[in-house]
Enzyme design. Structure first.
Site, PDB file in Angstrom:
ATOM      1  N   SER A 126       0.816  -1.265   0.080  1.00 39.20           N
ATOM      2  CA  SER A 126       0.190  -0.032  -0.167  1.00 39.20           C
ATOM      3  C   SER A 126       0.961   1.052   0.018  1.00 39.20           C
ATOM      4  CB  SER A 126      -0.935  -0.044   1.317  1.00 39.20           C
ATOM      5  OG  SER A 126      -1.293   1.283   1.459  1.00 39.20           O
ATOM      6  N   TYR A 153      -2.116  -1.590  11.053  1.00 37.68           N
ATOM      7  CA  TYR A 153      -2.240  -2.137   9.619  1.00 37.68           C
ATOM      8  C   TYR A 153      -1.074  -1.447   8.526  1.00 37.68           C
ATOM      9  CZ  TYR A 153      -3.722  -2.031   4.835  1.00 37.68           C
ATOM     10  OH  TYR A 153      -3.937  -2.394   3.467  1.00 37.68           O
ATOM     11  N   LYS A 157       1.970  -4.004   6.795  1.00 41.61           N
ATOM     12  CA  LYS A 157       2.504  -3.859   5.415  1.00 41.61           C
ATOM     13  C   LYS A 157       4.022  -3.677   5.027  1.00 41.61           C
ATOM     14  CE  LYS A 157      -1.523  -4.513   3.079  1.00 41.61           C
ATOM     15  NZ  LYS A 157      -1.692  -6.035   2.899  1.00 41.61           N
ATOM     16  N   PHE A 182      -2.253   2.706  -4.684  1.00 44.65           N
ATOM     17  CA  PHE A 182      -2.744   4.099  -4.123  1.00 44.65           C
ATOM     18  C   PHE A 182      -4.363   3.579  -3.686  1.00 44.65           C
ATOM     19  CE2 PHE A 182       0.900   6.956  -4.219  1.00 44.65           C
ATOM     20  CZ  PHE A 182       1.783   6.023  -4.490  1.00 44.65           C
ATOM     21  N   ASN A 203     -14.171   4.223   3.877  1.00 42.61           N
ATOM     22  CA  ASN A 203     -13.426   5.037   2.929  1.00 42.61           C
ATOM     23  C   ASN A 203     -14.449   5.934   2.033  1.00 42.61           C
ATOM     24  OD1 ASN A 203     -11.952   1.777   3.001  1.00 42.61           O
ATOM     25  ND2 ASN A 203     -10.735   3.743   2.701  1.00 42.61           N
ATOM     26  N   SER A 220     -19.467  13.425   5.204  1.00 42.24           N
ATOM     27  CA  SER A 220     -18.606  14.597   5.942  1.00 42.24           C
ATOM     28  C   SER A 220     -17.417  14.571   5.338  1.00 42.24           C
ATOM     29  CB  SER A 220     -18.484  13.915   7.239  1.00 42.24           C
ATOM     30  OG  SER A 220     -19.771  14.060   8.382  1.00 42.24           O
TER      31      SER A 220
HETATM   32  P1  NAD Z   1     -11.079  -7.339   1.252  1.00 39.97           P
HETATM   33  O1  NAD Z   1     -11.241  -7.292   2.678  1.00 39.97           O
HETATM   34  O2  NAD Z   1     -12.143  -7.008   0.258  1.00 39.97           O
HETATM   35  O3  NAD Z   1     -10.367  -8.866   0.632  1.00 39.97           O
HETATM   36  C1  NAD Z   1      -9.374  -9.572   1.422  1.00 39.97           C
HETATM   37  C2  NAD Z   1      -9.780 -10.997   1.558  1.00 39.97           C
HETATM   38  O4  NAD Z   1      -9.255 -11.816   2.377  1.00 39.97           O
HETATM   39  C3  NAD Z   1     -11.369 -11.086   2.138  1.00 39.97           C
HETATM   40  O5  NAD Z   1     -12.248 -11.712   1.135  1.00 39.97           O
HETATM   41  C4  NAD Z   1     -11.087 -11.796   3.208  1.00 39.97           C
HETATM   42  O6  NAD Z   1     -12.337 -12.759   3.792  1.00 39.97           O
HETATM   43  C5  NAD Z   1      -9.872 -12.575   3.016  1.00 39.97           C
HETATM   44  N1  NAD Z   1      -9.224 -12.991   4.149  1.00 39.97           N
HETATM   45  C6  NAD Z   1      -8.639 -12.006   5.085  1.00 39.97           C
HETATM   46  N2  NAD Z   1      -8.027 -12.844   6.105  1.00 39.97           N
HETATM   47  C7  NAD Z   1      -7.852 -14.185   5.559  1.00 39.97           C
HETATM   48  C8  NAD Z   1      -7.377 -15.044   6.188  1.00 39.97           C
HETATM   49  N3  NAD Z   1      -6.557 -15.402   7.002  1.00 39.97           N
HETATM   50  N4  NAD Z   1      -7.495 -16.523   5.336  1.00 39.97           N
HETATM   51  C9  NAD Z   1      -8.270 -16.362   4.323  1.00 39.97           C
HETATM   52  N5  NAD Z   1      -8.844 -15.177   3.542  1.00 39.97           N
HETATM   53  C10 NAD Z   1      -8.742 -14.230   4.273  1.00 39.97           C
HETATM   54  O7  NAD Z   1      -9.812  -6.317   1.073  1.00 39.97           O
HETATM   55  P2  NAD Z   1      -9.304  -5.485  -0.543  1.00 39.97           P
HETATM   56  O8  NAD Z   1      -9.596  -4.376  -0.427  1.00 39.97           O
HETATM   57  O9  NAD Z   1      -9.699  -6.461  -1.839  1.00 39.97           O
HETATM   58  O10 NAD Z   1      -7.671  -5.604  -0.327  1.00 39.97           O
HETATM   59  C11 NAD Z   1      -7.117  -6.773  -0.932  1.00 39.97           C
HETATM   60  C12 NAD Z   1      -5.400  -6.476  -0.270  1.00 39.97           C
HETATM   61  O11 NAD Z   1      -4.971  -5.396  -0.762  1.00 39.97           O
HETATM   62  C13 NAD Z   1      -5.264  -6.683   1.278  1.00 39.97           C
HETATM   63  O12 NAD Z   1      -4.156  -7.048   1.394  1.00 39.97           O
HETATM   64  C14 NAD Z   1      -5.054  -5.032   1.605  1.00 39.97           C
HETATM   65  O13 NAD Z   1      -4.463  -4.746   2.736  1.00 39.97           O
HETATM   66  C15 NAD Z   1      -4.499  -4.648   0.290  1.00 39.97           C
HETATM   67  N6  NAD Z   1      -4.651  -3.162   0.031  1.00 39.97           N
HETATM   68  C16 NAD Z   1      -5.984  -2.662  -0.201  1.00 39.97           C
HETATM   69  C17 NAD Z   1      -6.291  -1.214  -0.216  1.00 39.97           C
HETATM   70  C18 NAD Z   1      -7.681  -0.700  -0.416  1.00 39.97           C
HETATM   71  O14 NAD Z   1      -7.786   0.449  -0.336  1.00 39.97           O
HETATM   72  N7  NAD Z   1      -8.688  -1.722  -0.757  1.00 39.97           N
HETATM   73  C19 NAD Z   1      -5.191  -0.572  -0.729  1.00 39.97           C
HETATM   74  C20 NAD Z   1      -3.782  -0.967  -0.506  1.00 39.97           C
HETATM   75  C21 NAD Z   1      -3.751  -2.413  -0.217  1.00 39.97           C
HETATM   76  C1  WQD Z   2      -9.898   9.194   0.973  1.00 43.70           C
HETATM   77  C2  WQD Z   2      -9.860  10.728   1.451  1.00 43.70           C
HETATM   78  C3  WQD Z   2     -10.348  11.378   3.524  1.00 43.70           C
HETATM   79  C4  WQD Z   2     -14.371   9.358   4.046  1.00 43.70           C
HETATM   80  C5  WQD Z   2      -7.061   4.488   3.470  1.00 43.70           C
HETATM   81  C6  WQD Z   2      -5.927   3.784   4.231  1.00 43.70           C
HETATM   82  C7  WQD Z   2      -4.631   3.301   3.155  1.00 43.70           C
HETATM   83  C8  WQD Z   2      -5.254   2.515   2.046  1.00 43.70           C
HETATM   84  C9  WQD Z   2      -6.604   3.461   1.480  1.00 43.70           C
HETATM   85  C10 WQD Z   2      -4.926   0.336   2.289  1.00 43.70           C
HETATM   86  C11 WQD Z   2      -9.318  11.279   2.422  1.00 43.70           C
HETATM   87  C12 WQD Z   2     -11.680  11.787   2.560  1.00 43.70           C
HETATM   88  C13 WQD Z   2     -13.019   9.648   3.509  1.00 43.70           C
HETATM   89  C14 WQD Z   2     -15.408  10.178   4.455  1.00 43.70           C
HETATM   90  C15 WQD Z   2     -13.847  11.987   3.671  1.00 43.70           C
HETATM   91  N1  WQD Z   2      -5.986   1.271   2.419  1.00 43.70           N
HETATM   92  N2  WQD Z   2     -12.864  10.992   3.561  1.00 43.70           N
HETATM   93  N3  WQD Z   2     -15.185  11.553   4.241  1.00 43.70           N
HETATM   94  O1  WQD Z   2      -7.302   7.414   4.070  1.00 43.70           O
HETATM   95  O2  WQD Z   2      -6.513   7.787   1.625  1.00 43.70           O
HETATM   96  O3  WQD Z   2      -6.553   5.396   2.728  1.00 43.70           O
HETATM   97  O4  WQD Z   2      -7.587   3.288   2.290  1.00 43.70           O
HETATM   98  O5  WQD Z   2      -3.841  -0.141   2.392  1.00 43.70           O
HETATM   99  O6  WQD Z   2      -3.952   2.732   3.766  1.00 43.70           O
HETATM  100  O7  WQD Z   2      -5.454   4.507   4.972  1.00 43.70           O
HETATM  101  O8  WQD Z   2      -8.485   6.553   2.123  1.00 43.70           O
HETATM  102  O9  WQD Z   2     -10.884   6.360   1.235  1.00 43.70           O
HETATM  103  O10 WQD Z   2     -10.458   6.706   3.790  1.00 43.70           O
HETATM  104  O11 WQD Z   2     -10.003   8.567   2.197  1.00 43.70           O
HETATM  105  O12 WQD Z   2     -13.905  13.375   3.477  1.00 43.70           O
HETATM  106  O13 WQD Z   2     -16.396   9.820   4.830  1.00 43.70           O
HETATM  107  O14 WQD Z   2     -11.256  10.964   1.397  1.00 43.70           O
HETATM  108  O15 WQD Z   2     -10.263  12.460   4.455  1.00 43.70           O
HETATM  109  O16 WQD Z   2      -8.802  12.602   2.386  1.00 43.70           O
HETATM  110  P1  WQD Z   2      -7.297   7.012   2.626  1.00 43.70           P
HETATM  111  P2  WQD Z   2     -10.181   6.982   2.315  1.00 43.70           P
END
Ligand code: NAD
Ligand code: WQD
Length: 346
Positions: A126, A153, A157, A182, A203, A220
Site C-alpha cells: 500500500s 495496519y 504492510k 494507491f 473509505n 462528511s
Molecule cells: P478485502 O477485505 O475485500 O479482501 C480481502 C479478502 O481476504 C477477504 O475476502 C477476506 O475474507 C480474506 N481474508 C482475510 N484474512 C484471511 C485469512 N486469514 N484467510 C483467508 N482469507 C482471508 O480487501 P481488498 O480491498 O480486496 O484488499 C486486498 C489486499 O489489498 C489486502 O491485502 C489489502 O491490505 C491490500 N490493499 C487494499 C487497499 C484498499 O484500499 N482496498 C489499498 C492498499 C492495499
Molecule cells: C480518502 C480521502 C479522507 C471518508 C485508506 C488507508 C490506506 C489505503 C486506502 C489500504 C481522505 C476523505 C473519507 C469520508 C472524507 N488502504 N474522506 N469523508 O485515507 O487515503 O487511505 O484507504 O492500504 O492505507 O489509510 O482513503 O478512502 O479513507 O479517504 O472526507 O467519509 O477522503 O479524509 O482525504 P485513505 P479513504
C-alpha cells in the site's frame, strides 16, 4: 495453462483480479475464509468469465490446511496474496489481530512455497508505507523513504515487505513482486462484482455511493483547510480493474523469468492527484445524482496529499491505468445500484 493461487480472491481486489486472470487463460484457485467477503462473489465471477474458479474455504493462518490445498492443486505456479485485514481504524483497536492475520498468513505461504515448488508471489502492499511524502518526493516513486507507520495496519504492510526481502535474501528459491496500491475505487463494468459494504464505510467512495443512494444522510468531508488547491485532501484514485490487470502482468513477468531482481517493487496509481471535492463533484456530474455533504474537522491521521509517480510500472511492466475517472465513478454508482436491487425483497 498455469494455475494461480489467489488468497483473498472473493474480496474486492481479489475478485476483480481473478476475473482478469481467468480471462487471460489462467486457472485460479481461490483461498478465502470469507471473513470479509461473500461466497456469492463466485457467481459474479462465473457470470463474467463463463467458468468458475476453484474455491477452498481455508484460513491462511491454518498451515496444515494450506499444505493440503497445495497438494490438491499441484499445478499452482504462482500466488497473488491479497488475504489480509485492512481496516485502519480497527487495526488501532485490535493490533494483535492485525499482526497475527497479516504476518502469519504471509509467513505460512512463504514457508510452504519451497515445499511445493511454487516459485512466484505477488504481494498486496500500500502507498500507506510512504506516509506523507516530503514535497520533493511528490509524486511518489518507489525510492521515496518509508515513513514510520501511522497504524498497526500500515505497519503490517511494512513488516510483510521486510519479511519477503529477508526470505529472499536468505536464498529462499522464490521471486516476488510487491505492488503498492494507491486508492483503489470503482467496480467491474458489468456491475456483477464490486466492493462489499461492511458497516458504516470508512473509505470515501462507498460513503459517497451510499449517500447518493440515501442510505447515509450526508457525507462528511474531513477538512477543507489543507494546503491543497481547494483545501481538501488529495489522493491518487486507481480503478480496480486497471489495478487487477497489473497483477496479471506482474505474475507473467515472473513466470517468463523477466525480472531484473528476485524482488521488485512497483507503485500502482494513475499519476494524477484528485481532491475529495473533485471526486464528489465529478461523481455528481457523471451520474446525475446529488450527494449532500458538509465540511467537518480533519480526520486524525489523514495525510494531506499523496499521489503516485507510476513511471516504473508504466515502463518496466508495460502497464498503465486506462479507465478515466468518469468511467470509474460511473461504475461505482452502477455497483451501488446493483447492490441495492439485490438487497430489495422480491
Ligand atoms: P478485502 O477485505 O475485500 O479482501 C480481502 C479478502 O481476504 C477477504 O475476502 C477476506 O475474507 C480474506 N481474508 C482475510 N484474512 C484471511 C485469512 N486469514 N484467510 C483467508 N482469507 C482471508 O480487501 P481488498 O480491498 O480486496 O484488499 C486486498 C489486499 O489489498 C489486502 O491485502 C489489502 O491490505 C491490500 N490493499 C487494499 C487497499 C484498499 O484500499 N482496498 C489499498 C492498499 C492495499
Ligand atoms: C480518502 C480521502 C479522507 C471518508 C485508506 C488507508 C490506506 C489505503 C486506502 C489500504 C481522505 C476523505 C473519507 C469520508 C472524507 N488502504 N474522506 N469523508 O485515507 O487515503 O487511505 O484507504 O492500504 O492505507 O489509510 O482513503 O478512502 O479513507 O479517504 O472526507 O467519509 O477522503 O479524509 O482525504 P485513505 P479513504
Amino acid at each position: 495453462m498455469a494455475r494461480i493461487l489467489v488468497t483473498g480472491g472473493t474480496g474486492y481486489i481479489g475478485s476483480h483480479t481473478t476475473v482478469e486472470l481467468m480471462q487471460a487463460g489462467y486457472d485460479v484457485t481461490i483461498v478465502d475464509n470469507l471473513m470479509n467477503s461473500n461466497i456469492d462473489v463466485l457467481d459474479g465471477i462465473a457470470a463474467i468469465v463463463g467458468r468458475r474458479p476453484d474455491y477452498e474455504n481455508i484460513d491462511c493462518l491454518d498451515y496444515v490446511a494450506l499444505d493440503k490445498m497445495f497438494e490438491k492443486y499441484a499445478d499452482i505456479v504462482g500466488i497473488i496474496h491479497f488475504a489480509a485485514s485492512k481496516a485502519v481504524g480497527e487495526s488501532v483497536e485490535k493490533p494483535l489481530l492485525y499482526y497475527r492475520n497479516n504476518l502469519n498468513s504471509l509467513i505460512n505461504l512463504l514457508e510452504l512455497m519451497p515445499v511445493h515448488k511454487v516459485k512466484h508471489i505477488v504481494f498486496s502492499s500500500s502507498c500507506t508505507v510512504y506516509g506523507q511524502p516530503d514535497a520533493d518526493h511528490l509524486p511518489v516513486d518507489e525510492t521515496a523513504p518509508i515513513k514510520p507507520a501511522l497504524s498497526p495496519y500500515g505497519n503490517t504492510k511494512q513488516i510483510c515487505e521486510e519479511i519477503i526481502h529477508d526470505a529472499i535474501h536468505a536464498k529462499s528459491p522464490i521471486t516476488a513482486i510487491i505492488l503498492r496500491y494507491f486508492n483503489p475505487i470503482g467496480a467491474h463494468p458489468s456491475a456483477l462484482i464490486g466492493e462489499l459494504p461492511n458497516g458504516i464505510p470508512n473509505n470515501l467512495l462507498p460513503y459517497v455511493t451510499q449517500t447518493a443512494m440515501g442510505i447515509r444522510k450526508e457525507l462528511s468531508i474531513f477538512g477543507n483547510d489543507y494546503n491543497t488547491p481547494d483545501g481538501t485532501c488529495v489522493r491518487d484514485y486507481i480503478d480496480v480493474v486497471d489495478l487487477a490487470k497489473a497483477h496479471v502482468v506482474a505474475l507473467k513477468r515472473m513466470i517468463d523469468g523477466k525480472q531484473d531482481d528476485k524482488i521488485e517493487i512497483f507503485n500502482l496509481g494513475t499519476g494524477r492527484g484528485l481532491s475529495v471535492l473533485e471526486i464528489v463533484e465529478t461523481f455528481k456530474r457523471v451520474n446525475n445524482v446529488d450527494v449532500p455533504y458538509k465540511i467537518v474537522g480533519r480526520r486524525e491521521g489523514d495525510i494531506e496529499q499523496v499521489w503516485a509517480k507510476p513511471d516504473k510500472a508504466n515502463k518496466v511492466l508495460g502497464w498503465k491505468a486506462e479507465r478515466t475517472i468518469e468511467e470509474t465513478l460511473r461504475s461505482s454508482w452502477q455497483w451501488q445500484q446493483h447492490l441495492n436491487n439485490m438487497q430489495k425483497p422480491d
